[in-house]
Design a protein around this motif. Structure first.
Motif, PDB file in Angstrom:
ATOM      1  N   PRO A  90       0.829  -1.198   0.000  1.00 15.54           N
ATOM      2  CA  PRO A  90       0.000   0.000   0.000  1.00 15.54           C
ATOM      3  C   PRO A  90       0.865   1.251   0.000  1.00 15.54           C
ATOM      4  O   PRO A  90       2.018   1.233   0.427  1.00 15.54           O
ATOM      5  CB  PRO A  90      -0.794  -0.112   1.319  1.00 15.54           C
ATOM      6  N   ARG A  91       0.323   2.341  -0.484  1.00 16.98           N
ATOM      7  CA  ARG A  91       1.042   3.614  -0.485  1.00 16.98           C
ATOM      8  C   ARG A  91       1.208   4.099   0.957  1.00 16.98           C
ATOM      9  O   ARG A  91       0.436   3.760   1.837  1.00 16.98           O
ATOM     10  CB  ARG A  91       0.275   4.652  -1.307  1.00 16.98           C
ATOM     11  N   PRO A  92       2.221   4.945   1.189  1.00 20.59           N
ATOM     12  CA  PRO A  92       2.471   5.423   2.552  1.00 20.59           C
ATOM     13  C   PRO A  92       1.269   6.107   3.204  1.00 20.59           C
ATOM     14  O   PRO A  92       1.185   6.156   4.417  1.00 20.59           O
ATOM     15  CB  PRO A  92       3.625   6.416   2.348  1.00 20.59           C
ATOM     16  N   ARG A  93       0.327   6.596   2.404  1.00 19.56           N
ATOM     17  CA  ARG A  93      -0.796   7.315   3.008  1.00 19.56           C
ATOM     18  C   ARG A  93      -1.625   6.438   3.932  1.00 19.56           C
ATOM     19  O   ARG A  93      -2.362   6.923   4.771  1.00 19.56           O
ATOM     20  CB  ARG A  93      -1.698   7.923   1.928  1.00 19.56           C
ATOM     21  N   TYR A  94      -1.510   5.124   3.785  1.00 24.40           N
ATOM     22  CA  TYR A  94      -2.246   4.244   4.684  1.00 24.40           C
ATOM     23  C   TYR A  94      -1.695   4.301   6.103  1.00 24.40           C
ATOM     24  O   TYR A  94      -2.404   3.984   7.059  1.00 24.40           O
ATOM     25  CB  TYR A  94      -2.221   2.797   4.181  1.00 24.40           C
ATOM     26  N   GLY A  95      -0.453   4.654   6.249  1.00 27.59           N
ATOM     27  CA  GLY A  95       0.119   4.831   7.573  1.00 27.59           C
ATOM     28  C   GLY A  95       0.251   3.565   8.390  1.00 27.59           C
ATOM     29  O   GLY A  95       0.222   3.598   9.616  1.00 27.59           O
ATOM     30  N   LEU A  96       0.430   2.423   7.731  1.00 29.30           N
ATOM     31  CA  LEU A  96       0.557   1.163   8.450  1.00 29.30           C
ATOM     32  C   LEU A  96       1.914   1.064   9.142  1.00 29.30           C
ATOM     33  O   LEU A  96       2.948   1.420   8.578  1.00 29.30           O
ATOM     34  CB  LEU A  96       0.415  -0.019   7.482  1.00 29.30           C
ATOM     35  N   THR A  97       1.914   0.572  10.377  1.00 30.83           N
ATOM     36  CA  THR A  97       3.168   0.349  11.079  1.00 30.83           C
ATOM     37  C   THR A  97       3.834  -0.908  10.524  1.00 30.83           C
ATOM     38  O   THR A  97       3.215  -1.721   9.831  1.00 30.83           O
ATOM     39  CB  THR A  97       2.938   0.161  12.585  1.00 30.83           C
ATOM     40  N   ARG A  98       5.106  -1.085  10.858  1.00 30.88           N
ATOM     41  CA  ARG A  98       5.840  -2.268  10.413  1.00 30.88           C
ATOM     42  C   ARG A  98       5.172  -3.543  10.926  1.00 30.88           C
ATOM     43  O   ARG A  98       5.050  -4.530  10.197  1.00 30.88           O
ATOM     44  CB  ARG A  98       7.271  -2.178  10.938  1.00 30.88           C
ATOM     45  N   ARG A  99       4.726  -3.518  12.161  1.00 34.45           N
ATOM     46  CA  ARG A  99       4.097  -4.709  12.736  1.00 34.45           C
ATOM     47  C   ARG A  99       2.761  -5.000  12.066  1.00 34.45           C
ATOM     48  O   ARG A  99       2.419  -6.159  11.821  1.00 34.45           O
ATOM     49  CB  ARG A  99       3.915  -4.533  14.245  1.00 34.45           C
ATOM     50  N   GLU A 100       1.981  -3.954  11.750  1.00 35.69           N
ATOM     51  CA  GLU A 100       0.715  -4.158  11.047  1.00 35.69           C
ATOM     52  C   GLU A 100       0.965  -4.762   9.673  1.00 35.69           C
ATOM     53  O   GLU A 100       0.219  -5.634   9.215  1.00 35.69           O
ATOM     54  CB  GLU A 100      -0.030  -2.827  10.933  1.00 35.69           C
ATOM     55  N   GLN A 101       2.040  -4.327   9.002  1.00 31.62           N
ATOM     56  CA  GLN A 101       2.392  -4.906   7.711  1.00 31.62           C
ATOM     57  C   GLN A 101       2.785  -6.374   7.853  1.00 31.62           C
ATOM     58  O   GLN A 101       2.397  -7.219   7.030  1.00 31.62           O
ATOM     59  CB  GLN A 101       3.538  -4.116   7.085  1.00 31.62           C
ATOM     60  N   ASP A 102       3.541  -6.697   8.915  1.00 29.89           N
ATOM     61  CA  ASP A 102       3.923  -8.093   9.154  1.00 29.89           C
ATOM     62  C   ASP A 102       2.691  -8.973   9.343  1.00 29.89           C
ATOM     63  O   ASP A 102       2.615 -10.081   8.795  1.00 29.89           O
ATOM     64  CB  ASP A 102       4.801  -8.192  10.409  1.00 29.89           C
ATOM     65  N   VAL A 103       1.734  -8.472  10.123  1.00 28.61           N
ATOM     66  CA  VAL A 103       0.512  -9.239  10.370  1.00 28.61           C
ATOM     67  C   VAL A 103      -0.259  -9.453   9.069  1.00 28.61           C
ATOM     68  O   VAL A 103      -0.739 -10.562   8.785  1.00 28.61           O
ATOM     69  CB  VAL A 103      -0.370  -8.528  11.418  1.00 28.61           C
ATOM     70  N   LEU A 104      -0.352  -8.421   8.240  1.00 29.99           N
ATOM     71  CA  LEU A 104      -1.076  -8.545   6.976  1.00 29.99           C
ATOM     72  C   LEU A 104      -0.356  -9.478   6.007  1.00 29.99           C
ATOM     73  O   LEU A 104      -1.008 -10.225   5.260  1.00 29.99           O
ATOM     74  CB  LEU A 104      -1.258  -7.161   6.342  1.00 29.99           C
ATOM     75  N   ASP A 105       0.981  -9.462   6.012  1.00 32.64           N
ATOM     76  CA  ASP A 105       1.726 -10.392   5.161  1.00 32.64           C
ATOM     77  C   ASP A 105       1.414 -11.840   5.519  1.00 32.64           C
ATOM     78  O   ASP A 105       1.206 -12.686   4.646  1.00 32.64           O
ATOM     79  CB  ASP A 105       3.235 -10.151   5.302  1.00 32.64           C
ATOM     80  N   LEU A 106       1.358 -12.117   6.826  1.00 36.64           N
ATOM     81  CA  LEU A 106       1.060 -13.482   7.266  1.00 36.64           C
ATOM     82  C   LEU A 106      -0.400 -13.836   7.023  1.00 36.64           C
ATOM     83  O   LEU A 106      -0.729 -14.992   6.732  1.00 36.64           O
ATOM     84  CB  LEU A 106       1.423 -13.638   8.747  1.00 36.64           C
ATOM     85  N   LEU A 107      -1.273 -12.843   7.125  1.00 40.87           N
ATOM     86  CA  LEU A 107      -2.678 -13.064   6.784  1.00 40.87           C
ATOM     87  C   LEU A 107      -2.801 -13.481   5.323  1.00 40.87           C
ATOM     88  O   LEU A 107      -3.569 -14.383   4.980  1.00 40.87           O
ATOM     89  CB  LEU A 107      -3.478 -11.783   7.049  1.00 40.87           C
ATOM     90  N   ALA A 108      -2.018 -12.835   4.462  1.00 42.95           N
ATOM     91  CA  ALA A 108      -2.043 -13.151   3.033  1.00 42.95           C
ATOM     92  C   ALA A 108      -1.490 -14.541   2.737  1.00 42.95           C
ATOM     93  O   ALA A 108      -1.788 -15.129   1.700  1.00 42.95           O
ATOM     94  CB  ALA A 108      -1.249 -12.105   2.245  1.00 42.95           C
ATOM     95  N   GLU A 109      -0.700 -15.081   3.676  1.00 42.72           N
ATOM     96  CA  GLU A 109      -0.195 -16.442   3.522  1.00 42.72           C
ATOM     97  C   GLU A 109      -1.218 -17.485   3.966  1.00 42.72           C
ATOM     98  O   GLU A 109      -0.985 -18.681   3.857  1.00 42.72           O
ATOM     99  CB  GLU A 109       1.098 -16.630   4.325  1.00 42.72           C
ATOM    100  N   GLY A 110      -2.340 -17.014   4.488  1.00 41.10           N
ATOM    101  CA  GLY A 110      -3.395 -17.924   4.906  1.00 41.10           C
ATOM    102  C   GLY A 110      -3.345 -18.336   6.354  1.00 41.10           C
ATOM    103  O   GLY A 110      -4.060 -19.248   6.775  1.00 41.10           O
ATOM    104  N   LEU A 111      -2.510 -17.664   7.167  1.00 43.30           N
ATOM    105  CA  LEU A 111      -2.389 -18.035   8.570  1.00 43.30           C
ATOM    106  C   LEU A 111      -3.565 -17.508   9.388  1.00 43.30           C
ATOM    107  O   LEU A 111      -4.097 -16.435   9.111  1.00 43.30           O
ATOM    108  CB  LEU A 111      -1.089 -17.484   9.166  1.00 43.30           C
ATOM    109  N   SER A 112      -3.944 -18.257  10.404  1.00 43.38           N
ATOM    110  CA  SER A 112      -4.970 -17.836  11.347  1.00 43.38           C
ATOM    111  C   SER A 112      -4.372 -16.842  12.332  1.00 43.38           C
ATOM    112  O   SER A 112      -3.153 -16.667  12.406  1.00 43.38           O
ATOM    113  CB  SER A 112      -5.504 -19.039  12.126  1.00 43.38           C
ATOM    114  N   ASN A 113      -5.241 -16.189  13.120  1.00 40.82           N
ATOM    115  CA  ASN A 113      -4.742 -15.263  14.138  1.00 40.82           C
ATOM    116  C   ASN A 113      -3.801 -15.970  15.116  1.00 40.82           C
ATOM    117  O   ASN A 113      -2.770 -15.422  15.507  1.00 40.82           O
ATOM    118  CB  ASN A 113      -5.906 -14.636  14.910  1.00 40.82           C
TER     119      ASN A 113
END
Length: 211
Positions: free
Chosen positions: A147-170
Motif C-alpha cells: 500500500p502507499r504510505p498514506r495508509y500509515g501502516l506500522t511495520r508490525r501491522e504490515q507483518d501481520v497482513l503479510d502473514l494473513l495473506a499467507e493464509g495463517l490464522s490469528n
C-alpha cells in the motif's frame, strides 16, 4: 452477534440445490428461509419483497447471473455467494463487488453454512476453507503490492497482513510473531481502519493490490 431469527433468501437456478439448502437451514432454530429465486432478476424482486437479512447467491444462472446483480442486491441484503466455481478471479470480483462471503458447493457442511449465515448477518465476512485456499494460492502466485504510505501502516501491522495473506490464522500469526492472539487482533483492527476495510477478506484484497 444478533439474537433474532435471520431471514434468508435462496437464489439458485437448480431446484434440487435450493431444496437441499432449505433443508440445511430449516433445521436451525435461528434461521428462516423467506423466499427462493431462480435467476438474478428474480433475486432482486424477492429481496425487495422479503427484505432478507442474508441472501445465498449462485453465480451461474440464466437471465442474469450472480455477478451482474450483485451490486444492486448487496444494497438490499448481505450476500453470501454459494457456487461451484472456484475461480480465484471470480472470488475476488464477488468480494470486491459487495459479497460478504464465498462458499464452494461440495466443500462445506450444513454446520459451516449455518455459521457463515450467522457471521454474514452479523456484519462479518466469511470465506470457506476451500475458497480461502483458492484465493490464497492465487495471491501467493502474484507479487504483493505494498500500500502507499498514506495508509500509515506500522511495520508490525504490515507483518501481520503479510502473514494473513499467507493464509495463517490469528493464532498462527501470534505464534510466528511471538505475540498474543489479542495483540494480533488489535493490529488487524487498526490495519482495517487504515486500509478502509471492515473484514479479513476485504483486507486481503486491498493488501495484495486486488481492490
Amino acid at each position: 452477534m444478533i439474537d433474532r431469527c435471520i431471514d434468508v433468501l435462496i437464489v439458485d437456478d437448480n431446484p434440487i440445490v435450493r431444496a437441499a439448502l432449505r433443508g440445511y437451514l430449516d433445521s436451525a432454530a435461528d434461521v428462516a428461509v423467506v423466499g427462493e429465486a431462480a435467476d438474478g432478476l428474480e433475486a432482486l424482486a424477492e429481496a425487495r419483497r422479503a427484505a432478507p437479512a442474508v441472501t445465498l447467491l449462485d453465480h451461474r444462472m440464466p437471465v442474469a447471473d450472480g455477478l451482474s446483480v450483485l451490486a444492486d442486491l448487496s444494497r438490499l441484503t448481505s450476500v453470501l455467494v454459494l457456487t461451484s466455481d472456484p475461480d480465484p478471479d471470480l472470488i475476488a470480483r464477488m468480494l470486491h463487488g459487495g459479497a460478504r462471503g464465498y462458499l464452494i458447493h461440495g466443500a462445506f457442511t450444513p454446520g459451516e453454512l449455518h455459521r457463515a449465515v450467522i457471521a454474514v448477518a452479523s456484519g462479518y465476512g466469511w470465506l470457506s476453507p476451500a475458497a480461502a485456499a483458492v484465493a490464497t494460492a492465487s495471491m501467493r502466485a502474484r507479487p504483493v503490492a505494498r500500500p502507499r504510505p498514506r495508509y500509515g501502516l506500522t511495520r508490525r501491522e504490515q507483518d501481520v497482513l503479510d502473514l494473513l495473506a499467507e493464509g495463517l490464522s490469528n493464532a498462527a500469526i501470534a505464534h510466528r510473531l511471538l505475540l498474543t492472539e489479542k495483540t494480533v487482533k488489535n493490529h488487524l483492527h487498526r490495519a482495517y481502519a487504515k486500509l478502509r476495510v471492515t473484514n479479513r477478506s476485504e483486507a486481503l484484497l486491498r493488501w495484495t493490490g486486488r481492490s
